[in-house]
Design an enzyme around this catalytic site. Structure first.
Site, PDB file in Angstrom:
ATOM      1  N   GLU A 158       1.119  -7.103   5.219  1.00 37.34           N
ATOM      2  CA  GLU A 158       0.905  -5.666   5.017  1.00 37.34           C
ATOM      3  C   GLU A 158       0.604  -5.042   6.366  1.00 37.34           C
ATOM      4  O   GLU A 158      -0.253  -5.531   7.109  1.00 37.34           O
ATOM      5  CB  GLU A 158      -0.281  -5.439   4.051  1.00 37.34           C
ATOM      6  CG  GLU A 158      -0.683  -3.980   3.902  1.00 37.34           C
ATOM      7  CD  GLU A 158      -1.854  -3.790   2.929  1.00 37.34           C
ATOM      8  OE1 GLU A 158      -1.984  -4.597   1.972  1.00 37.34           O
ATOM      9  OE2 GLU A 158      -2.642  -2.856   3.137  1.00 37.34           O
ATOM     10  N   GLU A 163      -4.422   4.669   7.748  1.00 36.34           N
ATOM     11  CA  GLU A 163      -5.333   4.863   6.621  1.00 36.34           C
ATOM     12  C   GLU A 163      -6.453   5.779   7.096  1.00 36.34           C
ATOM     13  O   GLU A 163      -6.725   5.863   8.303  1.00 36.34           O
ATOM     14  CB  GLU A 163      -5.927   3.533   6.158  1.00 36.34           C
ATOM     15  CG  GLU A 163      -4.972   2.643   5.409  1.00 36.34           C
ATOM     16  CD  GLU A 163      -5.708   1.426   4.892  1.00 36.34           C
ATOM     17  OE1 GLU A 163      -6.079   1.437   3.719  1.00 36.34           O
ATOM     18  OE2 GLU A 163      -5.915   0.481   5.676  1.00 36.34           O
TER      19      GLU A 163
END
Lengths: 281, 466
Positions: A158, A163
């Site tokens: 990932e 974020e």
């Protein structure tokens, strides 16, 4: 009581260090020991020029609450309704709403390019204006293909390009997850704006990803490079392909729950998503 | 102080340029007139750029000093010694001697610490004698700790502050024996700054509530609860009270109600109108829906003044010390005194209960027989309307059982109830209440009327007579 305002005394220092990094990386791009590549050949660009639902040739949706709130105790129910995801005036709008829906207290959307646009290596970038408020958790990230379910996270890899949590409006972070370094042990770095914040204007978030490295940047600032030496487990990013996810989560372990100051609806606005590859490949 | 000198020099140079240009040609449409200096610093290691210090009239004048033994940065800080409870409070304004242009900043910031944990009651800027505090900003109950911490007081709309003198003010004192007092706090690096992270404005009027107000034609009403809220870089919201002039008010019908820039609604004719506001281009949450009606004056009292002790009436000389709203805990009632073409009356709205007190002095009605009140309501109700007359006895205070509302210790009362089906809407009701029951034998220290029910009403001509 005294936590009302925290001033990061190191922020100037950090900026200085970042600028030095850019300088070093930039000036050394011809040095054979540096792994810096320029990805210039456009593979895909969604500029979100057509009003309505996002282009179905590029985007699919995750619907519902997943397992255990998408593995994070997230509170939202993802839909593909126009209330939660739509393109208007050149912008993809992902809206988190506070409403009772199929047992959840919030709705939002999660778009993905799985099976439509998957790629190993390249430059992935998006220009985004983020929401704000405790409990909001938007992300622009890549997930490795699961080879038709034969492989599972975190082995598939990932790459979180961006974020952000809505109660830290000046800070974003970029992270990788793999076997031995997932969840709380993931490897990444945060990037902080000085005299600005991510919810009041658009910013470019991107990576340049090649064999044995991932470079992270915000706007024109390269703020991190992650290589196999940085991760305490297998480097799972030299295999592929990976697909793109854009989502706006509400609640969950990372951002915590919304509080009385959180205003709904909140929107994540995406001006464009562009994917490049190395023209030499 | 080097920085400051350079800045001043710059302004001199700028002014020089403007002057030179203006000698050579006429003003173009794009001419920028000379501005006031955009100096943000107020106190660094001393005052910056010409500052006055005016302690508030009744405050402890020695509260402020410059402390050269404490500083967050540099060599000195502002020191405030807050007196103990009962001794007074610390409070002052620090105006600039000349206006400054603060429109390029977004907040007043400073570092502060205290000798103990404390909350500063009020702190802010915009106290400016030149414009009647037109752009005053107040942050309430600012929490201080014993560690130097940076604080931010956002400017509700910087564009309003192109010529402001009110740089800084504060008021802090012990509000009770339990509140902190007898301590010191320090402020350093006090300045206006462009933080760039003061964002997501959420202005409000009436504290964000949609309020319905019945107002009499020719009456006025000050819009309460004017605030501006920003989200800061900490991710937390900060709310300040903002003076009315930061807002642009509008009325849906100016033939019914108009709003001044000081936030005062004037009702000019009967009808309804909704009052809303904008601050810095953002619509404020909350509104006032005015329902305006004409009202005839209450019947003019005719009793001889020599037989009357008047508490509230234009027909008599009223005793001193009447408090129209004793502001009891848990009350929802809002009160205001109206002046309708010289005739004063009291408006009570959202009644649950309200105290009308006259304890300084109390009334000795030993030789009197009746209480008179005139009441006007437009509300329909299914609840009784009660008028309680309270004698506080000789112990010098009102004593009430807080669970039942009944008098305790040496207090006595009489409760006069108006049944809901006896309440007439839209016309004055006159009540003459005999001082009987428990009051028959104890009415030498009458001290309060307590109204309860659930109507909005006007009150006039409150007096005892014999």
């Amino acid at each position: 009581m005294n936590r009302y305002i925290k001033i990061d005394k190191n922020s100037m220092f950090k900026t200085f260090v970042l600028m030095s990094m850019v300088f070093i990386l930039g000036s050394c791009s011809e040095d054979e020991t540096q792994q810096v590549t320029n990805f210039t050949e456009l593979v895909m660009a969604d500029e979100f020029d057509v009003n309505g639902a996002p282009n179905p040739l590029i985007w699919d949706y995750n619907i519902g609450t997943g397992d255990n709130g998408w593995g994070n105790n997230e509170l939202q129910y993802y839909t593909n309704r126009s209330e939660n995801v739509t393109v208007q005036n050149g912008i993809l709008i992902i809206t988190a709403k506070e409403e009772q829906f199929n047992g959840a207290s919030y709705t939002s959307a999660r778009l993905l390019t799985k099976g439509k646009l998957e790629q190993t290596y390249g430059r992935f970038e998006a220009r985004i204006r983020l929401p704000y408020g405790k409990g909001l958790w938007p992300a622009f990230w890549l997930l490795g293909d699961d080879s038709k379910g034969t492989e599972v996270w975190p082995q598939i890899g990932e790459i979180d390009i961006m974020e952000y949590v809505g109660d830290k409006p000046t800070s974003v972070f970029g992270t990788v997850h793999g076997p031995g370094y997932s969840g709380g042990e993931s490897i990444g770095k945060s990037y902080e704006l000085v005299n600005d914040r991510f919810d009041t204007g658009f910013h470019v978030f991107g990576i340049e990803w090649g064999p044995n490295y991932i470079n992270y940047y915000v706007d024109d600032v390269l703020y991190n490079q992650i290589t196999p030496e940085d991760v305490p487990g297998e480097w799972v990013f030299n295999r592929g392909p990976f697909y793109i996810i854009l989502n706006l989560a509400v609640g969950g372990a990372l951002p915590g729950e919304p509080n009385e100051e959180t205003k709904f609806p909140q929107t994540m606005l995406v001006d464009y998503v562009r994917v490049y590859k190395n023209s030499n490949n | 102080m080097k920085i400051l000198k350079n800045k001043n020099l710059k302004y001199l140079l700028l002014l020089g340029v403007v002057f030179t240009l203006s000698c050579e040609r006429n003003f173009s449409d794009n001419i920028e007139f000379a501005k006031y200096p955009a100096t943000g610093e107020i106190f660094v290691d001393g005052f910056v750029g010409g500052l006055d210090y005016f302690p508030f009239g009744d405050s402890f004048a020695e509260a402020f000093s410059v402390d050269e033994n404490e500083a967050y940065l540099g060599t000195a800080s502002m020191r405030f010694d807050i007196p103990a409870f009962g001794v007074g409070y610390g409070g002052a304004t620090f105006p600039s001697t000349a206006p400054r242009d603060l429109s390029s900043f977004d907040a007043l910031t400073f570092w502060a610490k205290a000798s103990q944990g404390a909350d500063i009651n009020e702190i802010g800027f915009g106290i400016n004698g030149d414009n009647n505090n037109k752009f005053r900003v107040t942050r309430r109950n600012l929490p201080l700790s014993t560690v130097w911490t940076k604080y931010v007081i956002p400017i509700p709309d910087p564009s309003k502050l192109s010529q402001e003198k009110g740089m800084f003010w504060y008021a802090e004192g012990a509000e009770s024996a339990d509140d902190e007092g007898g301590y010191t706090f320090w402020i350093d690096e006090l300045k206006f700054e462009k933080l760039g992270t003061v964002a997501q404005p959420q202005p409000a009027i009436v504290n964000g509530v949609d309020q319905i107000s019945q107002i009499i034609v020719n009456g006025t009403f000050l819009i309460p609860g004017l605030t501006q809220t920003f989200n800061l870089s900490t991710g937390k919201n900060v709310t300040v009270s903002a003076a009315p002039s930061y807002f642009e008010f509008s009325s849906t019908d100016i033939e019914v109600a108009r709003v001044s820039e000081l936030g005062v609604i004037s009702v000019v004719d009967d009808g309804t109108a909704k009052i809303t506001a904008i601050l810095g281009g953002v619509k404020a949450k909350g509104s006032v829906e005015v329902t305006a009606s004409r009202v005839s004056p209450a019947p003019t009292p005719t009793r001889d003044a020599s037989n009357v002790i008047s508490l509230f009436s234009n027909a008599y000389t009223n005793i001193a010390g009447v408090l129209i709203d004793a502001n009891y805990g848990g009350q929802t009632t809002k009160s205001s005194e109206l002046n309708i073409a010289g005739d004063h009356m009291i408006s009570y709205t959202a009644l649950n209960y309200v105290g009308f007190e006259f304890q300084n002095p109390t009334v000795d009605a030993s030789d009197y027989n009746f209480l008179h009140v005139d009441v006007l309501t437009n509300s329909s109700t299914s609840a009784n309307f009660n008028i309680e007359i309270r004698d506080r006895g000789t112990n010098g205070m009102l004593n009430t059982n807080t669970n039942t509302g009944a008098p305790s210790e040496d207090d006595k009362r009489l409760v006069f109830s108006v049944a809901s089906n006896s309440i007439t809407q839209g016309e004055w009701m006159s009540f003459d209440i005999p001082l009987t029951g428990d009051l028959a034998s104890q009415k030498g220290n009458l001290a309060a009327l307590i109204f309860s029910g659930d109507i909005d009403f006007l009150l006039d001509n409150v007096y005892f007579y014999k």
